[in-house]
Design a protein around this motif. Structure first.
Motif, mmCIF file in Angstrom:
data_model
loop_
_atom_site.group_PDB
_atom_site.id
_atom_site.type_symbol
_atom_site.label_atom_id
_atom_site.label_comp_id
_atom_site.label_asym_id
_atom_site.label_seq_id
_atom_site.Cartn_x
_atom_site.Cartn_y
_atom_site.Cartn_z
ATOM 1 N N HIS A 75 0.833 -1.210 0.000
ATOM 2 C CA HIS A 75 0.000 0.000 0.000
ATOM 3 C C HIS A 75 0.862 1.252 0.000
ATOM 4 C CE1 HIS A 75 -3.570 -2.360 1.920
ATOM 5 N NE2 HIS A 75 -3.322 -2.710 0.676
ATOM 6 N N ALA A 78 -2.196 6.981 -2.893
ATOM 7 C CA ALA A 78 -3.014 6.524 -1.765
ATOM 8 C C ALA A 78 -3.215 7.691 -0.794
ATOM 9 C CB ALA A 78 -2.332 5.358 -1.062
ATOM 10 N N GLU A 117 -3.016 4.074 2.886
ATOM 11 C CA GLU A 117 -4.287 3.361 2.860
ATOM 12 C C GLU A 117 -5.076 3.603 4.144
ATOM 13 O OE1 GLU A 117 -5.725 1.595 0.539
ATOM 14 O OE2 GLU A 117 -4.109 1.786 -0.951
ATOM 15 N N ARG A 118 -6.396 3.690 3.989
ATOM 16 C CA ARG A 118 -7.277 3.937 5.136
ATOM 17 C C ARG A 118 -7.195 2.810 6.159
ATOM 18 N NH1 ARG A 118 -12.348 6.567 6.394
ATOM 19 N NH2 ARG A 118 -13.478 5.308 7.925
ATOM 20 N N CYS A 128 -6.166 9.194 2.489
ATOM 21 C CA CYS A 128 -7.413 9.060 3.230
ATOM 22 C C CYS A 128 -7.519 10.192 4.245
ATOM 23 C CB CYS A 128 -7.504 7.697 3.918
ATOM 24 S SG CYS A 128 -6.348 7.488 5.288
#
Length: 461
Positions: free
Chosen positions: A308, A314, A353-354, A316
Protein backbone atom coordinates in the motif's frame (compact mmCIF):
# COMPACT_ATOMS: atom_id res chain seq x y z
CA UNK A 1 25.78 16.69 0.73
CA UNK A 2 23.50 16.52 -2.29
CA UNK A 3 24.49 18.75 -5.21
CA UNK A 4 22.22 21.73 -5.72
CA UNK A 5 19.51 21.05 -8.28
CA UNK A 6 19.85 23.11 -11.40
CA UNK A 7 16.78 25.04 -12.47
CA UNK A 8 15.71 24.91 -16.10
CA UNK A 9 14.13 28.35 -15.79
CA UNK A 10 17.29 29.78 -14.23
CA UNK A 11 19.43 28.20 -16.94
CA UNK A 12 17.31 29.60 -19.78
CA UNK A 13 17.09 33.05 -18.21
CA UNK A 14 20.82 33.12 -17.42
CA UNK A 15 21.78 32.03 -20.95
CA UNK A 16 19.48 34.60 -22.53
CA UNK A 17 20.69 37.32 -20.14
CA UNK A 18 24.33 36.61 -21.01
CA UNK A 19 23.61 36.69 -24.75
CA UNK A 20 21.61 39.91 -24.37
CA UNK A 21 24.36 41.47 -22.28
CA UNK A 22 27.06 40.57 -24.79
CA UNK A 23 24.94 41.80 -27.71
CA UNK A 24 24.14 45.10 -25.98
CA UNK A 25 27.77 45.67 -25.00
CA UNK A 26 28.92 45.04 -28.58
CA UNK A 27 26.15 47.32 -29.88
CA UNK A 28 27.03 50.09 -27.40
CA UNK A 29 30.74 49.88 -28.23
CA UNK A 30 30.00 49.84 -31.94
CA UNK A 31 27.68 52.84 -31.79
CA UNK A 32 30.14 54.75 -29.61
CA UNK A 33 32.95 54.01 -32.07
CA UNK A 34 30.80 55.18 -34.99
CA UNK A 35 29.84 58.35 -33.12
CA UNK A 36 33.49 59.00 -32.26
CA UNK A 37 34.46 58.65 -35.89
CA UNK A 38 31.66 61.01 -36.87
CA UNK A 39 32.73 63.64 -34.32
CA UNK A 40 36.40 63.40 -35.36
CA UNK A 41 35.44 63.55 -39.02
CA UNK A 42 33.50 66.76 -38.38
CA UNK A 43 36.50 68.15 -36.50
CA UNK A 44 38.87 67.14 -39.31
CA UNK A 45 36.60 68.72 -41.92
CA UNK A 46 36.67 71.99 -39.98
CA UNK A 47 40.47 71.91 -39.70
CA UNK A 48 40.86 70.97 -43.36
CA UNK A 49 38.74 73.98 -44.32
CA UNK A 50 40.92 76.22 -42.14
CA UNK A 51 44.13 74.83 -43.75
CA UNK A 52 42.68 75.31 -47.23
CA UNK A 53 41.76 78.90 -46.41
CA UNK A 54 45.29 79.67 -45.15
CA UNK A 55 46.96 77.88 -48.08
CA UNK A 56 44.83 79.78 -50.56
CA UNK A 57 45.63 83.21 -49.11
CA UNK A 58 49.17 82.82 -47.69
CA UNK A 59 51.61 85.49 -48.89
CA UNK A 60 55.08 86.66 -47.76
CA UNK A 61 55.26 89.79 -45.62
CA UNK A 62 57.86 92.57 -45.66
CA UNK A 63 59.46 91.35 -42.42
CA UNK A 64 60.12 87.91 -43.91
CA UNK A 65 57.10 86.22 -42.39
CA UNK A 66 54.12 84.66 -44.12
CA UNK A 67 50.53 85.64 -43.31
CA UNK A 68 47.18 84.75 -44.89
CA UNK A 69 45.57 87.73 -46.49
CA UNK A 70 42.21 86.51 -45.30
CA UNK A 71 42.21 85.18 -41.73
CA UNK A 72 39.85 82.37 -40.68
CA UNK A 73 36.52 83.93 -39.64
CA UNK A 74 36.38 82.22 -36.23
CA UNK A 75 37.26 84.84 -33.53
CA UNK A 76 38.76 82.18 -31.33
CA UNK A 77 41.88 82.22 -33.50
CA UNK A 78 42.50 85.68 -32.05
CA UNK A 79 41.92 84.76 -28.39
CA UNK A 80 44.92 83.49 -26.44
CA UNK A 81 44.86 79.75 -25.73
CA UNK A 82 41.28 79.56 -26.97
CA UNK A 83 41.69 76.04 -28.32
CA UNK A 84 41.84 76.94 -32.03
CA UNK A 85 45.20 77.69 -33.66
CA UNK A 86 46.99 78.02 -36.96
CA UNK A 87 50.69 78.14 -37.66
CA UNK A 88 53.06 78.40 -40.65
CA UNK A 89 56.61 76.92 -40.65
CA UNK A 90 59.35 77.23 -43.24
CA UNK A 91 60.56 74.07 -44.94
CA UNK A 92 64.18 73.96 -45.93
CA UNK A 93 66.72 71.47 -47.25
CA UNK A 94 67.24 70.20 -43.71
CA UNK A 95 63.55 69.71 -43.04
CA UNK A 96 61.30 71.68 -40.74
CA UNK A 97 62.27 75.30 -40.30
CA UNK A 98 61.24 78.13 -37.98
CA UNK A 99 57.76 79.48 -37.39
CA UNK A 100 57.07 82.36 -39.77
CA UNK A 101 53.40 82.97 -38.94
CA UNK A 102 50.78 81.97 -36.43
CA UNK A 103 47.45 82.94 -34.94
CA UNK A 104 47.28 85.20 -31.92
CA UNK A 105 45.79 82.32 -29.92
CA UNK A 106 49.14 80.46 -30.05
CA UNK A 107 50.81 83.33 -28.18
CA UNK A 108 54.34 82.32 -27.23
CA UNK A 109 53.96 78.52 -27.33
CA UNK A 110 54.14 77.32 -30.94
CA UNK A 111 52.50 74.07 -32.01
CA UNK A 112 55.01 71.24 -31.69
CA UNK A 113 55.72 69.15 -34.77
CA UNK A 114 57.40 65.89 -33.91
CA UNK A 115 60.07 64.69 -36.35
CA UNK A 116 58.12 61.62 -37.40
CA UNK A 117 55.09 63.75 -38.28
CA UNK A 118 57.33 66.26 -40.07
CA UNK A 119 58.67 63.39 -42.17
CA UNK A 120 55.16 62.26 -43.01
CA UNK A 121 54.17 65.80 -44.01
CA UNK A 122 57.16 66.14 -46.30
CA UNK A 123 56.64 62.66 -47.77
CA UNK A 124 52.99 63.52 -48.49
CA UNK A 125 53.84 66.93 -49.94
CA UNK A 126 50.66 68.73 -50.93
CA UNK A 127 48.39 66.33 -49.05
CA UNK A 128 46.77 66.94 -45.62
CA UNK A 129 48.16 64.84 -42.78
CA UNK A 130 46.40 64.37 -39.42
CA UNK A 131 47.98 63.75 -36.02
CA UNK A 132 47.50 64.50 -32.29
CA UNK A 133 49.90 66.47 -30.10
CA UNK A 134 50.05 68.44 -26.85
CA UNK A 135 49.14 72.08 -27.44
CA UNK A 136 50.01 75.48 -26.00
CA UNK A 137 47.87 75.11 -22.90
CA UNK A 138 48.91 71.47 -22.53
CA UNK A 139 45.61 70.37 -23.98
CA UNK A 140 45.41 67.55 -26.51
CA UNK A 141 45.22 69.01 -29.99
CA UNK A 142 43.91 67.57 -33.20
CA UNK A 143 46.25 68.84 -35.92
CA UNK A 144 46.01 68.82 -39.72
CA UNK A 145 49.11 69.92 -41.62
CA UNK A 146 49.85 70.40 -45.32
CA UNK A 147 53.19 71.08 -46.95
CA UNK A 148 53.00 73.39 -50.03
CA UNK A 149 55.22 75.56 -52.21
CA UNK A 150 54.34 79.20 -52.55
CA UNK A 151 54.36 80.66 -56.03
CA UNK A 152 57.30 82.73 -57.15
CA UNK A 153 60.17 82.87 -54.69
CA UNK A 154 57.97 82.16 -51.64
CA UNK A 155 59.58 78.77 -51.08
CA UNK A 156 58.13 75.79 -49.31
CA UNK A 157 56.04 76.13 -46.19
CA UNK A 158 54.11 73.91 -43.77
CA UNK A 159 50.60 75.10 -42.85
CA UNK A 160 49.07 73.74 -39.61
CA UNK A 161 45.56 74.12 -38.23
CA UNK A 162 44.81 72.72 -34.77
CA UNK A 163 41.88 72.48 -32.41
CA UNK A 164 41.47 71.31 -28.83
CA UNK A 165 39.91 67.87 -29.10
CA UNK A 166 38.81 67.68 -25.47
CA UNK A 167 35.28 68.97 -26.23
CA UNK A 168 34.96 66.32 -28.92
CA UNK A 169 36.14 63.63 -26.54
CA UNK A 170 33.73 64.91 -23.87
CA UNK A 171 30.90 64.73 -26.40
CA UNK A 172 31.84 61.13 -27.18
CA UNK A 173 31.89 60.29 -23.47
CA UNK A 174 28.48 61.88 -22.98
CA UNK A 175 27.15 59.84 -25.89
CA UNK A 176 28.69 56.69 -24.38
CA UNK A 177 27.06 57.35 -21.00
CA UNK A 178 23.68 58.05 -22.57
CA UNK A 179 24.06 54.93 -24.69
CA UNK A 180 24.89 52.86 -21.63
CA UNK A 181 21.81 54.18 -19.83
CA UNK A 182 19.55 53.52 -22.81
CA UNK A 183 20.96 50.05 -23.40
CA UNK A 184 20.72 49.28 -19.69
CA UNK A 185 17.02 50.12 -19.67
CA UNK A 186 16.62 48.21 -22.91
CA UNK A 187 18.50 45.24 -21.43
CA UNK A 188 16.30 45.21 -18.31
CA UNK A 189 13.21 45.30 -20.52
CA UNK A 190 14.58 42.44 -22.63
CA UNK A 191 15.45 40.43 -19.51
CA UNK A 192 11.93 40.92 -18.17
CA UNK A 193 10.59 39.84 -21.55
CA UNK A 194 12.79 36.74 -21.49
CA UNK A 195 11.60 35.82 -17.99
CA UNK A 196 8.00 36.29 -19.08
CA UNK A 197 8.60 34.29 -22.24
CA UNK A 198 10.28 31.46 -20.31
CA UNK A 199 7.49 31.36 -17.73
CA UNK A 200 4.85 31.27 -20.46
CA UNK A 201 6.85 28.83 -22.57
CA UNK A 202 7.40 26.47 -19.65
CA UNK A 203 3.83 26.88 -18.41
CA UNK A 204 2.84 23.40 -19.68
CA UNK A 205 5.82 21.91 -17.83
CA UNK A 206 4.66 23.52 -14.59
CA UNK A 207 1.12 22.32 -15.33
CA UNK A 208 2.41 18.76 -15.75
CA UNK A 209 4.38 19.12 -12.52
CA UNK A 210 1.15 20.07 -10.71
CA UNK A 211 -0.71 17.19 -12.36
CA UNK A 212 1.95 14.71 -11.20
CA UNK A 213 1.82 16.23 -7.68
CA UNK A 214 -1.98 15.79 -7.69
CA UNK A 215 -1.49 12.10 -8.47
CA UNK A 216 1.15 11.73 -5.77
CA UNK A 217 -1.09 13.48 -3.21
CA UNK A 218 -4.09 11.35 -4.18
CA UNK A 219 -6.15 14.20 -5.63
CA UNK A 220 -6.18 12.56 -9.06
CA UNK A 221 -5.76 9.09 -10.49
CA UNK A 222 -4.03 10.13 -13.72
CA UNK A 223 -1.90 12.91 -15.14
CA UNK A 224 -4.60 15.02 -16.75
CA UNK A 225 -4.29 18.21 -18.75
CA UNK A 226 -4.12 19.75 -22.21
CA UNK A 227 -0.39 19.46 -22.91
CA UNK A 228 1.55 20.44 -26.07
CA UNK A 229 2.55 17.74 -28.55
CA UNK A 230 6.09 17.73 -27.09
CA UNK A 231 4.83 16.88 -23.58
CA UNK A 232 1.76 14.72 -24.31
CA UNK A 233 3.86 11.55 -24.94
CA UNK A 234 5.47 12.05 -21.52
CA UNK A 235 2.03 12.38 -19.92
CA UNK A 236 0.87 9.20 -21.68
CA UNK A 237 3.95 7.32 -20.49
CA UNK A 238 3.39 8.50 -16.90
CA UNK A 239 -0.22 7.33 -17.01
CA UNK A 240 0.90 3.96 -18.37
CA UNK A 241 3.42 3.72 -15.54
CA UNK A 242 0.71 4.56 -12.99
CA UNK A 243 -1.59 1.88 -14.42
CA UNK A 244 1.24 -0.64 -14.30
CA UNK A 245 2.00 0.32 -10.68
CA UNK A 246 -1.62 -0.22 -9.69
CA UNK A 247 -1.66 -3.59 -11.43
CA UNK A 248 1.50 -4.64 -9.58
CA UNK A 249 -0.01 -3.57 -6.25
CA UNK A 250 -3.26 -5.41 -6.97
CA UNK A 251 -1.36 -8.56 -7.88
CA UNK A 252 0.66 -8.25 -4.67
CA UNK A 253 -2.54 -7.91 -2.66
CA UNK A 254 -3.99 -10.95 -4.37
CA UNK A 255 -0.86 -12.98 -3.63
CA UNK A 256 -0.90 -11.80 -0.01
CA UNK A 257 -4.55 -12.87 0.33
CA UNK A 258 -3.89 -16.24 -1.25
CA UNK A 259 -0.91 -16.79 1.02
CA UNK A 260 -2.97 -15.83 4.07
CA UNK A 261 -5.70 -18.28 3.10
CA UNK A 262 -3.18 -21.04 2.34
CA UNK A 263 -1.42 -20.67 5.70
CA UNK A 264 -4.26 -19.83 8.05
CA UNK A 265 -6.40 -22.84 7.11
CA UNK A 266 -3.77 -25.49 8.05
CA UNK A 267 -2.90 -23.53 11.20
CA UNK A 268 -6.58 -23.39 12.17
CA UNK A 269 -6.87 -27.14 11.61
CA UNK A 270 -3.87 -27.79 13.86
CA UNK A 271 -5.28 -25.56 16.60
CA UNK A 272 -8.67 -27.26 16.42
CA UNK A 273 -7.14 -30.75 16.48
CA UNK A 274 -4.95 -30.02 19.49
CA UNK A 275 -7.67 -28.21 21.44
CA UNK A 276 -9.37 -31.59 22.21
CA UNK A 277 -6.25 -33.02 23.82
CA UNK A 278 -4.44 -31.65 26.87
CA UNK A 279 -1.37 -33.78 26.52
CA UNK A 280 2.10 -32.32 26.59
CA UNK A 281 2.55 -32.77 22.84
CA UNK A 282 -0.81 -31.17 22.10
CA UNK A 283 -0.04 -28.21 24.34
CA UNK A 284 3.34 -27.76 22.65
CA UNK A 285 1.82 -27.93 19.17
CA UNK A 286 -0.99 -25.57 20.20
CA UNK A 287 1.45 -22.97 21.59
CA UNK A 288 3.64 -23.16 18.50
CA UNK A 289 0.69 -22.94 16.10
CA UNK A 290 -0.66 -19.93 17.97
CA UNK A 291 2.77 -18.32 17.72
CA UNK A 292 2.81 -19.18 14.00
CA UNK A 293 -0.62 -17.62 13.58
CA UNK A 294 0.48 -14.39 15.25
CA UNK A 295 3.67 -14.24 13.18
CA UNK A 296 1.77 -14.92 9.96
CA UNK A 297 -0.69 -12.14 10.80
CA UNK A 298 2.16 -9.78 11.61
CA UNK A 299 4.24 -10.40 8.50
CA UNK A 300 1.27 -10.54 6.13
CA UNK A 301 0.05 -7.25 7.56
CA UNK A 302 3.51 -5.76 7.09
CA UNK A 303 3.72 -7.02 3.49
CA UNK A 304 0.27 -5.63 2.72
CA UNK A 305 1.19 -2.27 4.26
CA UNK A 306 4.41 -2.15 2.24
CA UNK A 307 2.45 -2.75 -0.96
CA UNK A 308 0.00 0.00 0.00
CA UNK A 309 2.78 2.43 0.90
CA UNK A 310 4.40 1.99 -2.51
CA UNK A 311 1.15 2.67 -4.31
CA UNK A 312 1.09 6.13 -5.84
CA UNK A 313 -1.77 8.41 -4.85
CA UNK A 314 -3.01 6.52 -1.77
CA UNK A 315 -4.78 9.02 0.50
CA UNK A 316 -7.41 9.06 3.23
CA UNK A 317 -9.04 11.53 5.61
CA UNK A 318 -7.72 11.56 9.18
CA UNK A 319 -10.94 13.18 10.42
CA UNK A 320 -13.13 10.30 9.25
CA UNK A 321 -10.83 7.55 10.52
CA UNK A 322 -10.46 9.10 13.99
CA UNK A 323 -14.19 9.88 14.17
CA UNK A 324 -15.15 6.30 13.25
CA UNK A 325 -12.71 4.79 15.76
CA UNK A 326 -13.76 7.10 18.61
CA UNK A 327 -17.46 6.39 18.03
CA UNK A 328 -16.84 2.63 17.94
CA UNK A 329 -14.73 2.62 21.11
CA UNK A 330 -17.24 4.83 22.94
CA UNK A 331 -19.91 2.18 22.29
CA UNK A 332 -17.61 -0.66 23.42
CA UNK A 333 -16.29 0.95 26.62
CA UNK A 334 -19.36 2.97 27.64
CA UNK A 335 -20.43 0.28 30.14
CA UNK A 336 -17.04 0.55 31.84
CA UNK A 337 -17.51 4.30 32.31
CA UNK A 338 -14.78 5.19 29.83
CA UNK A 339 -15.07 7.83 27.10
CA UNK A 340 -13.04 8.69 24.02
CA UNK A 341 -12.85 12.30 22.77
CA UNK A 342 -11.20 13.48 19.54
CA UNK A 343 -10.24 16.89 18.24
CA UNK A 344 -7.80 18.19 15.66
CA UNK A 345 -7.13 20.15 12.51
CA UNK A 346 -9.84 19.71 9.86
CA UNK A 347 -8.96 18.80 6.29
CA UNK A 348 -6.01 16.64 7.32
CA UNK A 349 -5.08 13.76 5.00
CA UNK A 350 -2.81 10.76 5.45
CA UNK A 351 -0.83 9.70 2.39
CA UNK A 352 -1.55 5.99 2.69
CA UNK A 353 -4.29 3.36 2.86
CA UNK A 354 -7.28 3.94 5.14
CA UNK A 355 -7.19 0.42 6.62
CA UNK A 356 -3.54 0.89 7.65
CA UNK A 357 -4.33 4.18 9.39
CA UNK A 358 -7.34 2.53 11.06
CA UNK A 359 -5.15 -0.30 12.31
CA UNK A 360 -2.49 2.04 13.73
CA UNK A 361 -4.88 4.48 15.40
CA UNK A 362 -7.24 1.68 16.42
CA UNK A 363 -4.47 -0.28 18.16
CA UNK A 364 -3.30 2.83 20.03
CA UNK A 365 -6.81 3.91 21.03
CA UNK A 366 -7.93 0.41 22.04
CA UNK A 367 -4.78 -0.06 24.12
CA UNK A 368 -5.42 3.33 25.80
CA UNK A 369 -9.03 2.37 26.59
CA UNK A 370 -7.90 -0.88 28.24
CA UNK A 371 -5.64 0.97 30.66
CA UNK A 372 -7.50 4.27 31.06
CA UNK A 373 -9.27 5.12 34.30
CA UNK A 374 -12.06 7.09 32.63
CA UNK A 375 -10.95 9.11 29.59
CA UNK A 376 -8.95 8.79 26.39
CA UNK A 377 -8.09 11.82 24.23
CA UNK A 378 -7.12 11.71 20.55
CA UNK A 379 -5.55 14.84 19.02
CA UNK A 380 -4.15 15.35 15.53
CA UNK A 381 -2.55 18.14 13.52
CA UNK A 382 0.42 19.18 11.37
CA UNK A 383 4.00 19.55 12.53
CA UNK A 384 6.43 22.21 11.32
CA UNK A 385 8.10 19.73 8.94
CA UNK A 386 4.80 19.09 7.13
CA UNK A 387 4.16 15.63 8.63
CA UNK A 388 0.99 14.92 10.56
CA UNK A 389 0.82 13.74 14.17
CA UNK A 390 -1.87 11.74 15.93
CA UNK A 391 -1.58 11.72 19.72
CA UNK A 392 -3.51 9.23 21.91
CA UNK A 393 -3.43 9.89 25.68
CA UNK A 394 -5.13 8.20 28.65
CA UNK A 395 -5.45 8.84 32.36
CA UNK A 396 -4.31 5.36 33.40
CA UNK A 397 -1.24 4.31 35.37
CA UNK A 398 1.15 5.00 32.48
CA UNK A 399 4.64 3.56 32.07
CA UNK A 400 8.11 4.48 33.14
CA UNK A 401 10.93 4.89 30.62
CA UNK A 402 12.06 1.24 30.80
CA UNK A 403 8.51 -0.03 30.35
CA UNK A 404 7.94 2.26 27.38
CA UNK A 405 11.08 0.88 25.74
CA UNK A 406 9.99 -2.73 26.39
CA UNK A 407 6.42 -2.09 25.17
CA UNK A 408 7.62 -1.36 21.63
CA UNK A 409 9.24 -4.79 21.29
CA UNK A 410 7.29 -7.42 19.39
CA UNK A 411 5.33 -9.89 21.54
CA UNK A 412 6.21 -8.24 24.87
CA UNK A 413 3.30 -7.97 27.32
CA UNK A 414 3.79 -6.01 30.52
CA UNK A 415 0.64 -7.48 32.07
CA UNK A 416 -0.18 -11.11 31.27
CA UNK A 417 -3.66 -10.72 32.79
CA UNK A 418 -4.78 -8.20 30.17
CA UNK A 419 -6.16 -9.61 26.92
CA UNK A 420 -4.03 -9.43 23.78
CA UNK A 421 -1.05 -10.91 22.00
CA UNK A 422 1.64 -8.38 22.80
CA UNK A 423 1.91 -7.35 19.12
CA UNK A 424 -0.27 -4.21 19.23
CA UNK A 425 2.35 -1.48 19.64
CA UNK A 426 4.95 -3.30 17.53
CA UNK A 427 2.40 -3.57 14.72
CA UNK A 428 1.92 0.20 14.91
CA UNK A 429 5.70 0.71 14.84
CA UNK A 430 6.08 -1.58 11.81
CA UNK A 431 3.23 0.01 9.88
CA UNK A 432 4.48 3.52 10.68
CA UNK A 433 8.03 2.67 9.58
CA UNK A 434 6.73 1.33 6.26
CA UNK A 435 5.29 4.77 5.56
CA UNK A 436 8.40 6.55 6.81
CA UNK A 437 6.81 7.49 10.14
CA UNK A 438 7.46 6.62 13.78
CA UNK A 439 5.78 6.06 17.13
CA UNK A 440 6.85 7.98 20.25
CA UNK A 441 5.77 7.05 23.78
CA UNK A 442 5.74 9.53 26.62
CA UNK A 443 3.82 10.74 29.66
CA UNK A 444 0.35 12.23 29.14
CA UNK A 445 -0.82 15.42 30.83
CA UNK A 446 -3.32 13.32 32.78
CA UNK A 447 -0.51 11.08 34.05
CA UNK A 448 -1.14 8.09 31.79
CA UNK A 449 0.57 6.99 28.60
CA UNK A 450 0.98 9.32 25.64
CA UNK A 451 1.41 7.60 22.26
CA UNK A 452 2.32 10.04 19.48
CA UNK A 453 2.15 8.73 15.91
CA UNK A 454 4.05 10.73 13.25
CA UNK A 455 3.13 10.04 9.62
CA UNK A 456 3.54 11.66 6.19
CA UNK A 457 0.56 13.71 5.17
CA UNK A 458 -0.70 17.08 4.09
CA UNK A 459 -3.46 19.50 4.79
CA UNK A 460 -5.63 20.72 1.89
CA UNK A 461 -5.45 24.44 1.45
Amino acid sequence: MKPARRSLVRRLVATSAILILVALIVAALGLTALFRESVLRTLDDRLTAAVSNIVATAEPTEDGGIEPTRLPPDPRYERIFSGRYWQINRLGPEGLGPVVGNSRSVWDEPIEVEPRFASRLIENFGQPVTYDVKGPDRQLLRVIGQAIELPGDGGQILVLAAEDRRPADAEVRRFAMVSIGIFLVFGIALAAGVILQVRIGLGPVFAMQKAVADVREGRSQKVEGDFPVELQPLGDELNSLLDHSREVVERARTHVGNLAHALKTPIAVLINETSMDNGDLSKLVRRQTETMSRQVDHHLRRARAAAHAKAIGARCSVDRVVDDISRTLNKIYARQGKSVSAEGMPGLDFRGERQDLEEMVGNLADNACKWAASAVTIEYGVRDDGNIFISVEDDGPGMDAAQREQALKRGVRLDEEAPGTGLGLSIVVDLASVYGGELELGVADAGGLSARLILPGNRDK
